[in-house]
Scaffold this motif. Structure first.
Motif, PDB file in Angstrom:
ATOM      1  N   SER A 291       0.835  -1.208   0.000  1.00 51.00           N
ATOM      2  CA  SER A 291       0.000   0.000   0.000  1.00 51.00           C
ATOM      3  C   SER A 291       0.870   1.258   0.000  1.00 51.00           C
ATOM      4  O   SER A 291       0.580   2.224  -0.707  1.00 51.00           O
ATOM      5  N   VAL A 292       1.943   1.239   0.803  1.00 56.75           N
ATOM      6  CA  VAL A 292       2.859   2.382   0.824  1.00 56.75           C
ATOM      7  C   VAL A 292       3.573   2.508  -0.518  1.00 56.75           C
ATOM      8  O   VAL A 292       3.738   3.606  -1.061  1.00 56.75           O
ATOM      9  N   ALA A 293       3.996   1.375  -1.081  1.00 63.08           N
ATOM     10  CA  ALA A 293       4.661   1.396  -2.389  1.00 63.08           C
ATOM     11  C   ALA A 293       3.721   1.914  -3.470  1.00 63.08           C
ATOM     12  O   ALA A 293       4.162   2.575  -4.425  1.00 63.08           O
ATOM     13  N   LEU A 294       2.445   1.641  -3.350  1.00 64.85           N
ATOM     14  CA  LEU A 294       1.463   2.105  -4.326  1.00 64.85           C
ATOM     15  C   LEU A 294       1.394   3.622  -4.386  1.00 64.85           C
ATOM     16  O   LEU A 294       1.080   4.205  -5.428  1.00 64.85           O
ATOM     17  N   SER A 295       1.724   4.287  -3.272  1.00 68.45           N
ATOM     18  CA  SER A 295       1.710   5.753  -3.248  1.00 68.45           C
ATOM     19  C   SER A 295       2.933   6.359  -3.930  1.00 68.45           C
ATOM     20  O   SER A 295       3.036   7.577  -4.050  1.00 68.45           O
TER      21      SER A 295
END
Length: 479
Positions: A291-295
């Motif tokens: 989820s953090v990488a998606l940002s």
């Protein structure tokens, strides 16, 4: 306890309530089957005072009859009357026993005497009631004499053959049993809820333990389809059905909660652990990292479970060397970092070979130095061992910005979470919050409102679902 909490308890334990109600009804039905049937028949007679010659005699006779009718109640229940009925009907019983089958009633301010007889058959009840009035009339005639103006009892209404027993009253008994069983079932449900230490309610976790609930992950067939793989439900490979969308949004919500957790400092390194081994911490850690990488932020998922590593295998990556070898200065970090498949901006550091001293390695200065260096380039998510069996996660908690504790809804016990949090507080680790994993669809809708019900398929019409999916895709393309 709030009304909605009572409702959730009753809804969760409805099987106990239904079972208790049906059991009570069944027991009462069987009980009634073995109870002897009792039939009741009633006859009545009226007291007269002879043939009056004028109105004054009639009025006097009526008052005398009413006065004496009260006394005849005792006469009707006498052993003499009972013995005569026994003789007339040739009954095999005693006067005292027969009197217990009889009730005599004299309505207030009347000359009527009503005889009710109970027996095991309708014919016998009818015969006893009729014979009793005749025997009472004969007994009164002996007492009052046989003169023209003497008081006597005449049969007013002969007894009719009863069509059904008065006891057992199966219909009434079953209704009462059902009510008692229902109340008993509700009581059992409340008692079991009070004694059940399994955590299901995010609000209760927040209130009881004083820690934030970062999010709740609903039950998802994809997340639990295999023990050897770690499915990612956010990112390019996310499922576009309603179940996948809800689960993805749960992890995106956690990412947002972590980003705004502390305005005074930025979180760069977090540990994800759980009280027990099977609470789903590795899956939660991997999806938080995705989820953090998606940002768009460079993210590193570190497998610090040096005893039972699972991240590399779950992603289908090599696990020959990793964190253990880096800490032992046998390999360079750059040589063991691997890119997560189908998840841009996400790298993985496997656990490596199992060392003989995992706790000492994780609490070493080399580990602290490594984390400080990684935090300069990555947002680091560490998958740590469970808190109850070993101390590794608590040791790591002292070297990072915070710890996320994953619990399994309906499985993790309250004392297990309490012990886990205590172990973190004792080493002054910063507990960021709790993630409730595998929350049932029913509880998800109950805790977060009916609006979440639209995610579960039936009331989410195709146009709305398509619009929702297009919105998610647009958000991904922006990121």
């Amino acid at each position: 306890m709030r009304i909605d909490e009572y409702y959730r308890i009753l809804r969760r334990h409805w099987k106990i309530i239904v079972a208790a109600t049906l059991a009570a009804i069944a027991v009462m039905f069987v009980w009634d089957l073995f109870q002897p049937k009792v039939y009741q028949a009633s006859s009545s007679g009226f007291v007269t005072a002879g043939q009056p010659q004028n109105l004054s005699e009639a009025a006097f006779g009526d008052q005398l009859a009413k006065s004496r009718a009260t006394s005849y109640v005792d006469v009707a229940q006498s052993r003499a009357v009972a013995q005569q009925v026994i003789d007339d009907l040739n009954l095999q019983t005693t006067p005292a026993a027969l009197i217990n089958q009889i009730s005599v009633d004299q309505p207030t301010n009347t000359v009527l005497l009503r005889i009710s007889a109970n027996a095991s058959s309708p014919e016998q009840a009818q015969a006893i009631a009729n014979a009793w009035v005749k025997a009472l009339a004969a007994q009164v005639a002996k007492i009052e004499g046989s003169g023209a103006n003497s008081l006597r009892i005449n049969v007013q209404d002969p007894a009719q053959l009863p069509s059904s027993p008065i006891s057992p009253n199966t219909k009434l008994d079953l209704i009462i049993a059902g009510i008692v069983g229902l109340l008993g079932g509700i009581g059992l449900a409340m008692l079991r809820s009070q004694m059940d230490g399994r955590l299901r309610d995010p609000n209760k976790v927040r209130e009881q333990f004083g820690v934030p609930v970062l999010g709740s992950v609903p039950q998802n067939a994809q997340l639990s389809k295999s023990e050897r793989t770690i499915p990612i439900v956010v990112g390019e490979g996310v499922r576009t059905d309603t179940e996948g969308l809800v689960t993805a949004e749960a992890f995106l919500k956690m990412r947002t909660s972590l980003q705004y957790m502390n305005v005074d400092r930025t979180l760069r390194v977090i540990v994800v652990s759980s009280p027990n081994p099977d609470d789903g911490k590795s899956t939660v850690a991997a999806n938080i990292a995705a989820s953090v990488a998606l940002s768009g932020e460079k993210t590193l998922l570190v497998d610090a479970d040096l005893r039972r590593p699972s991240i590399a295998t779950g992603f289908g990556l090599l696990d020959g060397a990793g964190l253990a070898e880096v800490l032992a200065h046998r390999v360079d970090l750059a040589d063991v970092l691997q890119d997560a498949p189908e998840t841009p901006n996400l790298s993985v550091l496997a656990a490596g070979l199992t060392p003989p001293n995992p706790s000492e390695m994780l609490g070493s200065k080399a580990m602290k130095t490594l984390l400080d260096d990684l935090a300069k380039e990555y947002f680091v998510v560490i998958d740590a061992p469970p808190l109850l069996p070993v101390t590794d996660a608590a040791i790591l908690g002292t070297q990072v910005d915070g710890v996320v504790v994953v619990i399994c809804a309906g499985k993790t016990l309250d004392h297990q979470l309490e012990t886990s949090l205590r172990s973190l507080h004792e080493v002054h680790a910063d507990v960021l919050g709790v993630v409730m994993n595998k929350l049932s669809q029913r509880d998800m809708q109950s805790y977060y409102g009916s609006g979440y019900g639209t995610y579960y398929g039936r009331d989410l019409d195709p146009p709305a679902r398509s619009a929702r999916e297009r919105s998610v895709r647009r958000q991904r393309s922006k990121n």
